[in-house]
Motif scaffolding. Structure first.
Motif, mmCIF file in Angstrom:
data_model
loop_
_atom_site.group_PDB
_atom_site.id
_atom_site.type_symbol
_atom_site.label_atom_id
_atom_site.label_comp_id
_atom_site.label_asym_id
_atom_site.label_seq_id
_atom_site.Cartn_x
_atom_site.Cartn_y
_atom_site.Cartn_z
ATOM 1 N N PRO A 189 0.697 -0.951 -0.117
ATOM 2 C CA PRO A 189 -0.187 -0.033 -0.204
ATOM 3 C C PRO A 189 0.760 0.993 0.021
ATOM 4 O O PRO A 189 0.754 2.142 -0.713
ATOM 5 C CB PRO A 189 -1.020 -0.096 1.303
ATOM 6 C CG PRO A 189 -1.082 -1.593 1.261
ATOM 7 C CD PRO A 189 0.035 -2.130 1.042
ATOM 8 N N PHE A 367 -6.239 3.423 1.926
ATOM 9 C CA PHE A 367 -4.932 2.664 2.531
ATOM 10 C C PHE A 367 -4.321 3.788 3.077
ATOM 11 O O PHE A 367 -3.864 3.482 4.372
ATOM 12 C CB PHE A 367 -3.708 2.949 1.260
ATOM 13 C CG PHE A 367 -3.985 1.378 0.271
ATOM 14 C CD1 PHE A 367 -4.096 0.142 0.899
ATOM 15 C CD2 PHE A 367 -3.508 1.364 -0.637
ATOM 16 C CE1 PHE A 367 -5.039 -0.851 0.244
ATOM 17 C CE2 PHE A 367 -4.076 0.778 -1.636
ATOM 18 C CZ PHE A 367 -4.405 -0.512 -0.826
ATOM 19 N N ARG A 371 -7.559 1.711 6.402
ATOM 20 C CA ARG A 371 -7.047 0.687 6.410
ATOM 21 C C ARG A 371 -5.478 0.190 5.735
ATOM 22 O O ARG A 371 -5.401 0.597 4.961
ATOM 23 C CB ARG A 371 -7.554 -0.031 5.111
ATOM 24 C CG ARG A 371 -9.797 0.082 5.716
ATOM 25 C CD ARG A 371 -10.065 -1.029 4.577
ATOM 26 N NE ARG A 371 -11.412 -1.553 4.363
ATOM 27 C CZ ARG A 371 -11.783 -2.053 3.934
ATOM 28 N NH1 ARG A 371 -11.048 -2.694 3.095
ATOM 29 N NH2 ARG A 371 -13.000 -2.067 3.297
ATOM 30 N N THR A 374 -3.750 -3.262 5.291
ATOM 31 C CA THR A 374 -4.436 -4.206 4.001
ATOM 32 C C THR A 374 -2.856 -3.877 3.863
ATOM 33 O O THR A 374 -1.853 -3.725 3.794
ATOM 34 C CB THR A 374 -5.149 -3.173 3.205
ATOM 35 O OG1 THR A 374 -5.936 -2.078 3.638
ATOM 36 C CG2 THR A 374 -5.681 -4.254 2.209
ATOM 37 N N SER A 379 -7.345 -8.631 -0.352
ATOM 38 C CA SER A 379 -8.219 -7.171 0.051
ATOM 39 C C SER A 379 -8.269 -6.439 -0.415
ATOM 40 O O SER A 379 -8.716 -5.298 -1.062
ATOM 41 C CB SER A 379 -7.921 -7.418 1.490
ATOM 42 O OG SER A 379 -6.164 -7.328 2.038
ATOM 43 N N MET A 380 -6.589 -5.944 -0.925
ATOM 44 C CA MET A 380 -6.910 -4.282 -2.295
ATOM 45 C C MET A 380 -7.170 -4.809 -2.787
ATOM 46 O O MET A 380 -7.467 -3.594 -3.236
ATOM 47 C CB MET A 380 -5.360 -4.729 -2.664
ATOM 48 C CG MET A 380 -3.973 -4.666 -1.363
ATOM 49 S SD MET A 380 -2.137 -4.741 -1.781
ATOM 50 C CE MET A 380 -1.974 -3.075 -2.530
ATOM 51 N N LEU A 383 -10.942 -3.814 -2.548
ATOM 52 C CA LEU A 383 -10.722 -2.759 -1.620
ATOM 53 C C LEU A 383 -11.332 -1.224 -3.458
ATOM 54 O O LEU A 383 -12.098 -0.443 -2.994
ATOM 55 C CB LEU A 383 -9.696 -2.143 -0.948
ATOM 56 C CG LEU A 383 -9.503 -0.344 -0.630
ATOM 57 C CD1 LEU A 383 -11.246 -0.623 0.227
ATOM 58 C CD2 LEU A 383 -8.445 -0.324 -0.111
#
Lengths: 715, 361
Positions: A189, A367, A371, A374, A379-380, A383
């Motif tokens: 991220p 990010f 979150r 992350t 999950s990225m 999102l």
């Protein structure tokens, strides 16, 4: 490349999107006055078309200026203009060494892992190799036109202009961070945040961006007296804060009017609030290894430390947000602006959404403020999907498609985006990264496919790239590097490529031969040499022709050539032209194998030389030598029949030697036999009569007869 | 093989040109600190060949040398051979083309390096096909050109006439092709060609070469082509030649037909290791020597030689010693030139559209 069908089941390699640009029109300036009767179109070098335009012959048969035809070259396309052709070539040259090095290391690693069964090929130095490759390629993408860096720091300019960003470099860096960096994805991220900071401006062409808003505001700033009265000031700062450009935000905050010395006293509270926000921003905890020097924010490598700092930081923001000082701040815009910035820092979804202009910016802001922990592509990816829903866009930028492909772990999409956006160079080199760590991608790209003619996707793209290189006269020499890395079709295509190279120029010819030598393509070498030999021969460069045919050990053609050469020998080997022949005869050497039928020339020269010396008066010894040459010439099967009579006629003087007979009985018999053979041959229809006086045969016969008599007497 | 870096410091700068470089030569400078180079370019994008005079700034602030173009001359065809004569302040250039023409250019280095075409020979009968090599006599009033068509032409120019006159010295009618030429003295020059042959010519003895060094001396092994010849002004009896299969040899005219092989084909068990196996494109005597006086070197010993090759080697060879490798590039080095005034400077052209400038110290 023809990617025709939208029906993937029929094996279309490159899907051609229906919204691809309409047919391009290239005007031709052929300058012909007469109507055109015929057109012929063929590929020229690179992506140019050669159009031959033939004019209709004028009806009355008169010849006018502008009749006949013209050949024009039409250059198609021209890339996306971001990168010049010269720069593409420089990249092509520069990527040869890293590519070749990586291939040889790969081979070494795979043979090593075959030896020890259990070790995975991705151990040890593997990731260093991949990273080195990626960095080497990345270094090539730097635009040469680097902007000058201002020496003085202008307090009012918050956007520093570094090197001009290109989509190409942006793409490579994305691939590098996702595929090449040793898979410690917890930093991803933050890497994306940095990436956007570098390349946000690339999206400005098609979409509004934080960067473009900043640039616009920077321009307006010169005309603004009281910056904090302008709502744009606050808007732009919130946006920059949302995507994490902390240095810019803090620098902009310091432009606030309350910092001015003349106002400091009566805006003390206001200034205190501005400064408090600035300090909070510069203390923002970041979960990353380290920052570039001078970048704001505090880095934490370990998760627990970060979480602790993050909670504490948010606590401070909350405390400031609920403090009583806001009521004492008289300036409304400042109050509202600062508090909306606090909302961004607290991760208020609505604030983030309104501060950003496209889904990537929104994604990055999530990010940063919602979150920060992350981890993992899955999950990225989800999102990202959420961000796209919140900020849907009519048309997607090519980099956005790529990011989605990468996050969705969809190798096909990534490849397609690379190909569509940047062409074969990118794909051929990016595949190395894609297959570096992912077994799935490796399987996908290395699997041999029936619909591709039994080759893998990887090989296909290398072949395509090699084909592109081959079509340009300056880059064809590097195509072999890529072709030999193709197991199935590479070698054959390399042979075709080498066989198709022009042979007219020695330097180019020798460069082709050198490549043949490197890859031990001896049959191609000899073919090229034969072609070159015949070409030179046809153009009157007899010496060059003979040399190349000799090098190719092509006896067949040498013999054919010999026949033609003898024609001119019969006419021209006179004393004065001897020097011209001298060099060629020397080139032939004495090795009859490489000279073919031309060996005769060598002996003929020796014979003529000794004959000439007789004229010079060095009598008997030279005469003896001449006789020896004559006999060996007549004995030799490679001496063409039509030279027999001229040879004998030239030697009349020897046959009629005054002092004593020079030829013994058996020698004379040999010559008589030859003469007899010749008389028989004359009856055949294909006999070529030599250009000698008609009585030549008789005078030779007479001389031989006399000599025979004298020789018998002497013995 | 010895590498230069370990022995003496060598600085190498590669300068991308975005154009193919057909030839490169230093020009004799007006003042000791100036550096000018003549570069024959071929722009593949526009299909246009040209010669440019560039000012080479060896040490600007950015620490790597920069090339500043001074003037440019558009050539009718690609340059096959480029030579310069060292006369100041107006050095002369002789440029031969693939279309068979010869151009004499003069460059005024004092007035911004303006280049003018002094004269041109492009008559139909001059050469048929490309001129393969040209050499300009020192002092620059005569020029010899050779081609694979077997013609040897002498071009004299005395200043003002823009149409040059040439004299055919020899025409082998294509039976022998020539690929290299070098003046030895005002009346003598040497040519090279196929089969590693060298011919020695003397204008005072017309009608053909005076002496021939027989080709095919490396019997049984693959023969080759001489690409470049050099003759040292103090050793006129020796012809230095470089050609195919990494071959560098010298022919001492006093010692008949036996070549002195410095590298490559025919070396057999010779002590020097094989430097290169591919084409040696250019050879020049290396005037940059650590020895004090070349007069001390025996006249039978070959002076140090610099070569460049298709497999990317730029090296200095000394008879009986390990060759000293200056550059090992991933692409071919097609030509180079050693600065006469300051032999520590070498400029060379690389296949991948760039120049390299070396400074030895």
């Amino acid at each position: 490349m023809p990617g025709v069908s939208s029906d993937s089941a029929r094996g279309a390699l490159v899907p051609l999107s229906p919204e691809s640009p309409a047919a391009a029109v290239y005007p031709l300036r052929h300058g012909l006055k007469s109507p055109i009767s015929r057109l012929s179109i063929s590929w020229s070098r690179g992506n140019s078309l050669r159009v031959s335009v033939f004019a209709a012959p004028s009806s009355d048969g008169s010849v006018n200026d502008g009749d006949g035809g013209k050949v024009v070259e039409v250059k198609l396309g021209g890339g996306d203009g971001e990168i010049s052709e010269a720069h593409w070539r420089r990249m092509a040259y520069g990527s040869v060494s890293p590519f070749a090095l990586l291939q040889s290391r790969k081979n070494a690693v795979s043979s090593l892992s075959k030896m020890s069964m259990n070790s995975s090929p991705y151990d040890g130095d593997w990731w260093d190799y991949i990273m080195e490759y990626s960095k080497d390629i990345n270094a090539l993408l730097v635009n040469q036109k680097s902007a000058s860096v201002p020496v003085l720091d202008d307090p009012k300019s918050f956007i520093t202009k570094g090197e001009e960003p290109t989509s190409l470099k942006a793409t490579w860096e994305l691939l590098e961070m996702f595929y090449a960096e040793k898979p410690s994805h917890s930093w991803l991220p933050e890497r994306l945040v940095d990436w956007l900071a570098d390349y946000d401006s690339l999206f400005s062409g098609t979409h509004p961006t934080v960067h473009s808003k900043l640039v616009d505001f920077q321009k307006e700033l010169v005309n603004l007296q009281v910056v904090e009265d302008d709502p744009k000031y606050w808007e732009v700062m919130s946006s920059a804060l949302a995507v994490g450009w902390l240095n810019i935000v803090v620098k902009m905050l310091r432009l606030h009017g309350s910092y001015r010395l003349d106002q400091l006293s009566n805006r003390e509270t206001e200034n205190g609030l501005v400064e408090a926000v600035a300090v909070l921003i510069s203390k923002m905890p970041r979960m990353r290894l380290e920052h570039e020097a001078g970048k704001l924010g505090e880095c934490y490598k370990a998760k627990p430390d970060f979480v602790k700092a993050w909670e504490k930081w948010r606590g401070q923001i909350n405390k400031l947000d609920s403090s009583a000082f806001w009521f004492q701040c008289a300036h409304q815009q400042t109050r509202e602006g600062l508090r909306s910035m606090l909302q961004i820092m607290l991760g208020n979804a609505n604030s983030l959404c309104s501060a950003t202009y496209n889904w990537i910016e929104l994604y990055i802001s999530h990010f940063l403020y919602m979150r920060p922990l992350t981890v993992g592509l899955e999950s990225m990816y989800s999102l990202a999907q959420k961000s796209i829903q919140l900020k849907p866009m009519a048309s997607a930028h090519r980099l956005m498609g790529l990011i989605i492909g990468i996050l969705g772990e969809n190798t096909e999409v990534v490849l397609a985006e690379c190909l569509k956006g940047f062409g074969p160079w990118m794909v051929a080199h990016a595949i190395e990264l894609l297959t570096a760590g992912s077994d799935h991608a490796e399987m996908l790209l290395h699997e041999e496919r029936q619909n591709l003619g039994g080759i893998s996707i990887e090989e296909l793209h290398r072949l395509v790239y090699a084909q592109v290189l081959s079509s340009f006269p300056l880059t064809w020499q590097i195509a072999p590097i890529y072709l030999i890395s193709c197991m199935k079709h590479g070698m054959v295509l390399l042979q075709i490529l080498l066989s198709k190279q022009p042979v007219q120029d020695n330097q180019l010819l020798l460069k082709s031969i050198e490549i043949c030598r490197l890859y031990e393509l001896h049959s191609v070498t000899s073919n090229i040499m034969k072609i070159a030999g015949v070409h030179h021969w046809k153009h009157g460069r007899k010496g060059s022709g003979v040399f190349w045919l000799q090098q190719a050990r092509d006896e067949y053609r040498l013999n054919r050539i010999a026949l033609q050469l003898f024609d001119s020998v019969g006419k021209t080997i006179s004393d004065e032209s001897f020097k011209q022949w001298e060099g060629l005869i020397q080139l032939l050497g004495s090795d009859s194998k490489t000279a073919g039928g031309l060996e005769f020339l060598h002996k003929y020269r020796d014979f003529k030389k000794s004959l000439r010396q007789i004229h010079d008066g060095k009598a008997t010894d030279s005469a003896r030598q001449a006789v020896e040459s004559l006999i060996s010439l007549m004995k030799n099967p490679s001496t063409p029949q039509r030279f027999w009579l001229p040879l004998l006629y030239d030697s009349l003087k020897l046959l009629n030697w005054k002092e004593r007979p020079l030829l013994n009985v058996s020698q004379t018999n040999l010559l008589l036999n030859k003469l007899q053979e010749l008389s028989m041959a004359r009856l055949r229809p294909d006999f070529i009569e030599s250009e000698l006086p008609p009585q030549a045969l008789n005078s030779v016969r007479l001389a031989l007869g006399t000599n025979l008599g004298r020789a018998i007497l002497e013995e | 093989m010895a590498f230069a870096e370990s022995q003496n410091p060598l600085r190498v700068y590669r300068i991308p040109q975005s154009r193919y470089i057909d030839a490169v030569r230093w020009l004799s400078p007006v003042s000791p600190s100036d550096r000018f180079a003549a570069i024959a370019y071929f722009d593949a994008d526009t299909n246009s060949p040209s010669i440019e005079i560039a000012y080479v700034d060896p040490n600007p602030q950015s620490s790597s040398p920069t090339l500043t173009p001074q003037s440019s001359w558009t050539s009718p065809s690609r340059i096959s051979s480029l030579r310069t004569a060292h006369s100041t302040p107006q050095p002369l250039l002789a440029a031969a083309t693939f279309s068979g023409s010869l151009h004499i250019l003069a460059s005024d280095l004092i007035n911004g390096g303006v280049m003018e075409s002094e004269a041109t020979v492009s008559q139909l009968g001059f050469h048929s096909g490309p001129v393969s090599a040209v050499d300009l006599r020192e002092g620059g009033i005569e020029c010899v050109s050779v081609g694979e068509d077997g013609r040897v032409n002498l071009v004299s120019f005395v200043g003002d006439s823009s149409k040059l006159n040439y004299r055919r010295i020899f025409d082998s009618n294509g039976l022998v092709g020539y690929t290299a030429v070098k003046w030895a003295s005002p009346s003598e020059f040497a040519t090279g060609g196929y089969g590693f042959g060298i011919q020695w010519w003397d204008q005072r003895t017309p009608g053909g070469p005076v002496l021939q060094f027989k080709g095919n001396w490396c019997q049984g092994k693959t023969s080759g082509i001489v690409h470049s010849i050099d003759i040292h002004p103090s050793r006129k009896h020796t012809c230095l030649a470089g050609g195919s299969s990494g071959t560098v040899f010298a022919w001492d005219r006093r010692a008949a037909q036996q070549p002195i092989v410095l590298s490559g084909a025919g070396t057999g068990e010779a002590p020097n290791s094989l430097l290169s196996e591919s084409e040696v494109w250019e050879v020049q005597y290396d005037r940059y020597t650590r020895r004090l006086n070349i007069g001390n070197i025996s006249s039978t010993r070959i002076l140090p030689v610099m070569i460049c090759s298709e497999d990317g080697i730029l090296a200095v060879i000394e008879q009986g010693e390990e060759p000293l490798e200056l550059l090992a590039e991933p692409c071919a080095i097609n030509s180079f030139d050693i600065d006469r005034q300051n032999p520590s400077n070498v400029i060379c052209s690389l296949e991948w559209e760039s120049l390299a400038i070396l400074t030895r110290s």
